[in-house]
Design a protein around this motif. Structure first.
Motif, PDB file in Angstrom:
ATOM      1  N   LEU A  10       0.819  -1.206   0.000  1.00 62.50           N
ATOM      2  CA  LEU A  10       0.000   0.000   0.000  1.00 62.50           C
ATOM      3  C   LEU A  10       0.861   1.267   0.000  1.00 62.50           C
ATOM      4  O   LEU A  10       0.344   2.362  -0.197  1.00 62.50           O
ATOM      5  CB  LEU A  10      -0.929   0.007   1.219  1.00 62.50           C
ATOM      6  CG  LEU A  10      -1.937  -1.145   1.280  1.00 62.50           C
ATOM      7  CD1 LEU A  10      -2.756  -1.056   2.566  1.00 62.50           C
ATOM      8  CD2 LEU A  10      -2.850  -1.154   0.067  1.00 62.50           C
ATOM      9  N   ASP A  11       2.143   1.117   0.223  1.00 60.45           N
ATOM     10  CA  ASP A  11       3.095   2.228   0.205  1.00 60.45           C
ATOM     11  C   ASP A  11       3.759   2.270  -1.174  1.00 60.45           C
ATOM     12  O   ASP A  11       4.839   1.747  -1.378  1.00 60.45           O
ATOM     13  CB  ASP A  11       4.132   2.026   1.315  1.00 60.45           C
ATOM     14  CG  ASP A  11       5.232   3.084   1.315  1.00 60.45           C
ATOM     15  OD1 ASP A  11       5.134   4.063   0.551  1.00 60.45           O
ATOM     16  OD2 ASP A  11       6.199   2.895   2.074  1.00 60.45           O
ATOM     17  N   ARG A  12       3.086   2.906  -2.111  1.00 54.81           N
ATOM     18  CA  ARG A  12       3.590   2.896  -3.484  1.00 54.81           C
ATOM     19  C   ARG A  12       4.962   3.584  -3.629  1.00 54.81           C
ATOM     20  O   ARG A  12       5.829   3.048  -4.327  1.00 54.81           O
ATOM     21  CB  ARG A  12       2.562   3.539  -4.410  1.00 54.81           C
ATOM     22  CG  ARG A  12       2.988   3.501  -5.854  1.00 54.81           C
ATOM     23  CD  ARG A  12       1.852   3.813  -6.790  1.00 54.81           C
ATOM     24  NE  ARG A  12       2.353   3.994  -8.139  1.00 54.81           N
ATOM     25  CZ  ARG A  12       1.603   4.010  -9.215  1.00 54.81           C
ATOM     26  NH1 ARG A  12       0.304   3.840  -9.116  1.00 54.81           N
ATOM     27  NH2 ARG A  12       2.125   4.189 -10.400  1.00 54.81           N
ATOM     28  N   PRO A  13       5.204   4.740  -3.001  1.00 49.14           N
ATOM     29  CA  PRO A  13       6.547   5.326  -3.121  1.00 49.14           C
ATOM     30  C   PRO A  13       7.639   4.409  -2.581  1.00 49.14           C
ATOM     31  O   PRO A  13       8.713   4.283  -3.184  1.00 49.14           O
ATOM     32  CB  PRO A  13       6.436   6.616  -2.295  1.00 49.14           C
ATOM     33  CG  PRO A  13       4.982   6.964  -2.327  1.00 49.14           C
ATOM     34  CD  PRO A  13       4.269   5.647  -2.289  1.00 49.14           C
ATOM     35  N   GLY A  14       7.371   3.754  -1.443  1.00 48.47           N
ATOM     36  CA  GLY A  14       8.364   2.832  -0.903  1.00 48.47           C
ATOM     37  C   GLY A  14       8.612   1.662  -1.833  1.00 48.47           C
ATOM     38  O   GLY A  14       9.750   1.218  -2.020  1.00 48.47           O
ATOM     39  N   LEU A  15       7.555   1.157  -2.429  1.00 49.38           N
ATOM     40  CA  LEU A  15       7.687   0.043  -3.371  1.00 49.38           C
ATOM     41  C   LEU A  15       8.477   0.472  -4.610  1.00 49.38           C
ATOM     42  O   LEU A  15       9.313  -0.287  -5.119  1.00 49.38           O
ATOM     43  CB  LEU A  15       6.294  -0.437  -3.756  1.00 49.38           C
ATOM     44  CG  LEU A  15       6.154  -1.787  -4.447  1.00 49.38           C
ATOM     45  CD1 LEU A  15       6.736  -2.899  -3.589  1.00 49.38           C
ATOM     46  CD2 LEU A  15       4.679  -2.065  -4.750  1.00 49.38           C
ATOM     47  N   THR A  16       8.227   1.673  -5.077  1.00 46.16           N
ATOM     48  CA  THR A  16       8.949   2.191  -6.244  1.00 46.16           C
ATOM     49  C   THR A  16      10.450   2.257  -5.966  1.00 46.16           C
ATOM     50  O   THR A  16      11.275   1.932  -6.832  1.00 46.16           O
ATOM     51  CB  THR A  16       8.414   3.581  -6.619  1.00 46.16           C
ATOM     52  OG1 THR A  16       7.024   3.469  -6.955  1.00 46.16           O
ATOM     53  CG2 THR A  16       9.166   4.169  -7.805  1.00 46.16           C
ATOM     54  N   LYS A  17      10.819   2.651  -4.746  1.00 48.98           N
ATOM     55  CA  LYS A  17      12.237   2.713  -4.385  1.00 48.98           C
ATOM     56  C   LYS A  17      12.893   1.334  -4.438  1.00 48.98           C
ATOM     57  O   LYS A  17      14.056   1.205  -4.826  1.00 48.98           O
ATOM     58  CB  LYS A  17      12.389   3.309  -2.984  1.00 48.98           C
ATOM     59  CG  LYS A  17      12.066   4.791  -2.901  1.00 48.98           C
ATOM     60  CD  LYS A  17      12.206   5.278  -1.465  1.00 48.98           C
ATOM     61  CE  LYS A  17      11.814   6.743  -1.336  1.00 48.98           C
ATOM     62  NZ  LYS A  17      11.904   7.215   0.071  1.00 48.98           N
ATOM     63  N   VAL A  18      12.151   0.320  -4.032  1.00 53.31           N
ATOM     64  CA  VAL A  18      12.704  -1.037  -4.067  1.00 53.31           C
ATOM     65  C   VAL A  18      13.067  -1.423  -5.498  1.00 53.31           C
ATOM     66  O   VAL A  18      14.167  -1.928  -5.776  1.00 53.31           O
ATOM     67  CB  VAL A  18      11.708  -2.047  -3.464  1.00 53.31           C
ATOM     68  CG1 VAL A  18      12.230  -3.469  -3.631  1.00 53.31           C
ATOM     69  CG2 VAL A  18      11.449  -1.750  -1.994  1.00 53.31           C
ATOM     70  N   PHE A  19      12.142  -1.200  -6.434  1.00 50.12           N
ATOM     71  CA  PHE A  19      12.404  -1.563  -7.822  1.00 50.12           C
ATOM     72  C   PHE A  19      13.520  -0.706  -8.427  1.00 50.12           C
ATOM     73  O   PHE A  19      14.244  -1.170  -9.316  1.00 50.12           O
ATOM     74  CB  PHE A  19      11.121  -1.451  -8.652  1.00 50.12           C
ATOM     75  CG  PHE A  19      10.216  -2.637  -8.511  1.00 50.12           C
ATOM     76  CD1 PHE A  19      10.298  -3.706  -9.386  1.00 50.12           C
ATOM     77  CD2 PHE A  19       9.279  -2.700  -7.483  1.00 50.12           C
ATOM     78  CE1 PHE A  19       9.472  -4.817  -9.259  1.00 50.12           C
ATOM     79  CE2 PHE A  19       8.449  -3.801  -7.348  1.00 50.12           C
ATOM     80  CZ  PHE A  19       8.544  -4.854  -8.224  1.00 50.12           C
ATOM     81  N   ALA A  20      13.675   0.514  -7.933  1.00 52.39           N
ATOM     82  CA  ALA A  20      14.748   1.378  -8.446  1.00 52.39           C
ATOM     83  C   ALA A  20      16.124   0.883  -8.011  1.00 52.39           C
ATOM     84  O   ALA A  20      17.125   1.155  -8.693  1.00 52.39           O
ATOM     85  CB  ALA A  20      14.536   2.810  -7.972  1.00 52.39           C
ATOM     86  N   LYS A  21      16.177   0.160  -6.905  1.00 56.56           N
ATOM     87  CA  LYS A  21      17.466  -0.300  -6.372  1.00 56.56           C
ATOM     88  C   LYS A  21      17.926  -1.643  -6.936  1.00 56.56           C
ATOM     89  O   LYS A  21      19.065  -2.038  -6.720  1.00 56.56           O
ATOM     90  CB  LYS A  21      17.387  -0.385  -4.842  1.00 56.56           C
ATOM     91  CG  LYS A  21      17.281   0.957  -4.144  1.00 56.56           C
ATOM     92  CD  LYS A  21      17.097   0.801  -2.649  1.00 56.56           C
ATOM     93  CE  LYS A  21      18.368   0.308  -1.962  1.00 56.56           C
ATOM     94  NZ  LYS A  21      19.418   1.335  -1.907  1.00 56.56           N
ATOM     95  N   HIS A  22      17.031  -2.364  -7.611  1.00 55.17           N
ATOM     96  CA  HIS A  22      17.369  -3.709  -8.071  1.00 55.17           C
ATOM     97  C   HIS A  22      16.887  -3.942  -9.493  1.00 55.17           C
ATOM     98  O   HIS A  22      15.805  -3.471  -9.870  1.00 55.17           O
ATOM     99  CB  HIS A  22      16.736  -4.768  -7.149  1.00 55.17           C
ATOM    100  CG  HIS A  22      17.164  -4.658  -5.727  1.00 55.17           C
ATOM    101  ND1 HIS A  22      18.323  -5.212  -5.253  1.00 55.17           N
ATOM    102  CD2 HIS A  22      16.585  -4.025  -4.672  1.00 55.17           C
ATOM    103  CE1 HIS A  22      18.442  -4.941  -3.958  1.00 55.17           C
ATOM    104  NE2 HIS A  22      17.395  -4.223  -3.587  1.00 55.17           N
ATOM    105  N   GLN A  23      17.656  -4.672 -10.257  1.00 55.72           N
ATOM    106  CA  GLN A  23      17.242  -5.077 -11.601  1.00 55.72           C
ATOM    107  C   GLN A  23      16.492  -6.407 -11.474  1.00 55.72           C
ATOM    108  O   GLN A  23      17.049  -7.479 -11.675  1.00 55.72           O
ATOM    109  CB  GLN A  23      18.445  -5.208 -12.526  1.00 55.72           C
ATOM    110  CG  GLN A  23      19.112  -3.869 -12.831  1.00 55.72           C
ATOM    111  CD  GLN A  23      20.248  -4.005 -13.823  1.00 55.72           C
ATOM    112  OE1 GLN A  23      20.952  -5.008 -13.850  1.00 55.72           O
ATOM    113  NE2 GLN A  23      20.432  -2.985 -14.652  1.00 55.72           N
ATOM    114  N   VAL A  24      15.214  -6.282 -11.160  1.00 56.22           N
ATOM    115  CA  VAL A  24      14.391  -7.462 -10.877  1.00 56.22           C
ATOM    116  C   VAL A  24      13.999  -8.147 -12.184  1.00 56.22           C
ATOM    117  O   VAL A  24      13.606  -7.495 -13.148  1.00 56.22           O
ATOM    118  CB  VAL A  24      13.131  -7.055 -10.086  1.00 56.22           C
ATOM    119  CG1 VAL A  24      12.193  -8.235  -9.898  1.00 56.22           C
ATOM    120  CG2 VAL A  24      13.519  -6.437  -8.742  1.00 56.22           C
ATOM    121  N   ASP A  25      14.113  -9.481 -12.206  1.00 56.95           N
ATOM    122  CA  ASP A  25      13.720 -10.260 -13.384  1.00 56.95           C
ATOM    123  C   ASP A  25      12.279 -10.747 -13.294  1.00 56.95           C
ATOM    124  O   ASP A  25      11.594 -10.870 -14.310  1.00 56.95           O
ATOM    125  CB  ASP A  25      14.639 -11.482 -13.541  1.00 56.95           C
ATOM    126  CG  ASP A  25      16.069 -11.089 -13.851  1.00 56.95           C
ATOM    127  OD1 ASP A  25      16.273 -10.293 -14.791  1.00 56.95           O
ATOM    128  OD2 ASP A  25      16.982 -11.556 -13.137  1.00 56.95           O
TER     129      ASP A  25
END
Length: 372
Positions: free
Chosen positions: A92-107
């Motif tokens: 539910l924390d979209r900004p926090g979730l966005t930061k996670v994806f910005a830090k990792h090249q998720v497959d």
């Protein structure tokens, strides 16, 4: 459960990295939970790099804010490998979730995070729709923005409603006669993902429809650790056996089943976990397209009274129980047909009821207070 508590608290914890040569970066939502933590074991042992996102409202937090949740710390002990990262952040924390994806090249993402108790969903439907549906929408939007369009979704046999035939296969209608809000949220999320994969051909989605996960890792180090009174049968039986609860309530003995109690298809959590690794391999195959659903179960029905008897044998303990009225949202019988998963994923369950009970008892007897 208070939805507001799920919206805050973001812990940025990045572990040491020991990357293998061929593994993929897999982001696991709800990875500190029961099925999630066991799946992380299988992912790490298969050589993948795992990033976990979990707000820990359904799992035990670390005693120190800078520590991993106990389940994930024990996963690292079991495997001898470290997570790439853990983030205490809600979907539910979209900004926090966005930061996670910005830090990792998720497959790829494996999406477990959800409220999951059938009975509670009847009492608190808004909590379930907000957490399960809104959280999933946020995740899908953030994934799309990050260009990550492969997803394995933790769905449920509840999408079949009251089964029209047994064993129930993937061709069975979904969304008809669903008896509880939890099942509705799983159905709605499935439909959203199917529509998304139809609209955008880059999306690849595997929908895994679980039957009833039970058991624990054979080490006894991780297992099901409910917060408060268990909502599911087997962890409640285990707590009765270990002396934490006085007796089990059996919800109804007047169903149209051999002994009058509800019949379910129970699957060992490690078999379920291996199904996710098989789904990951499938989703990266060249011929995979769109969104496909697979049942994960055993094809064998077990009644409540049969489970009580099996657990007595595994634990050597008596299981006192009393019969009470039916529980809202329950159906009489549901059993899986898993032929499609065997044919297309090369997967089938290998552990029987005895092993499920033995492993559950090992976990519960060695950890009577869970991860506390």
């Amino acid at each position: 459960m208070d939805v507001a508590t799920a919206q805050v608290k973001c812990l940025w914890f990045v572990a040491r990295q020991h990357p293998g040569p061929m593994g993929r970066v897999v982001l696991v939502t709800g990875g500190a939970g029961f099925v999630g933590s066991h799946t992380v074991v299988e992912l790490l042992e298969a050589g993948h790099h795992v990033v976990v996102v979990d707000n820990c409202i359904n799992s035990t937090k670390g005693s120190d804010p800078q520590e991993l949740p106990p389940a994930l710390a024990r996963v690292q002990t079991i495997t001898g490998k470290t997570l790439r990262a853990f983030y205490m952040v809600s979907l539910l924390d979209r900004p926090g979730l966005t930061k996670v994806f910005a830090k990792h090249q998720v497959d790829l993402v494996i999406h477990f995070a959800a409220l999951k108790a059938v009975g509670e969903s009847v009492e608190k439907p808004l909590d379930y729709y907000i957490n399960n549906v809104t959280g999933t929408l946020n995740l899908l939007e953030v994934m799309g923005e990050a260009g990550v369009k492969r997803l394995v979704y933790s769905s449920s046999a509840t999408v079949y409603g009251v089964p029209q035939y047994l064993p129930t296969d993937e061709l069975h209608p979904t969304g008809v006669g669903i008896t509880n809000p939890y099942g509705q949220t799983k159905y709605v999320c499935e439909q959203i993902m199917k529509d998304l994969a139809t609209a955008d051909k880059e999306w690849r989605v595997v929908l895994l429809r679980y039957f009833n996960p039970v058991g624990a890792h054979e080490s006894g180090k991780i297992g099901e650790n409910p917060s408060g009174p268990p909502n599911n049968l087997v962890p409640y039986i285990a707590q009765v056996a270990v002396g934490k609860r006085e007796a089990l309530s059996v919800f109804g003995d007047d169903y149209d089943t051999p002994d009058g109690t509800g019949v379910r298809d129970y699957i060992h959590v490690m078999d379920l976990a291996s199904g996710h690794v098989a789904a990951l391999d499938k989703i990266f195959s060249e011929d995979f397209r769109s969104a496909i659903a697979y049942n994960l179960g055993t094809g064998q029905g077990v009644s409540v009274l049969q489970m009580i008897d099996a657990f007595k044998r595994a634990s050597g303990r008596d299981i006192p129980y009393k019969v009470v009225g039916r529980r809202n949202g329950d159906v009489a019988t549901i059993v899986a047909s898993c032929t499609l998963a065997e044919q297309e994923l090369g997967w089938r369950a290998t552990r029987n009821l005895q092993q499920m009970c033995i492993d559950t008892w090992r976990w519960q007897s060695q950890n009577p207070d869970g991860f506390m």
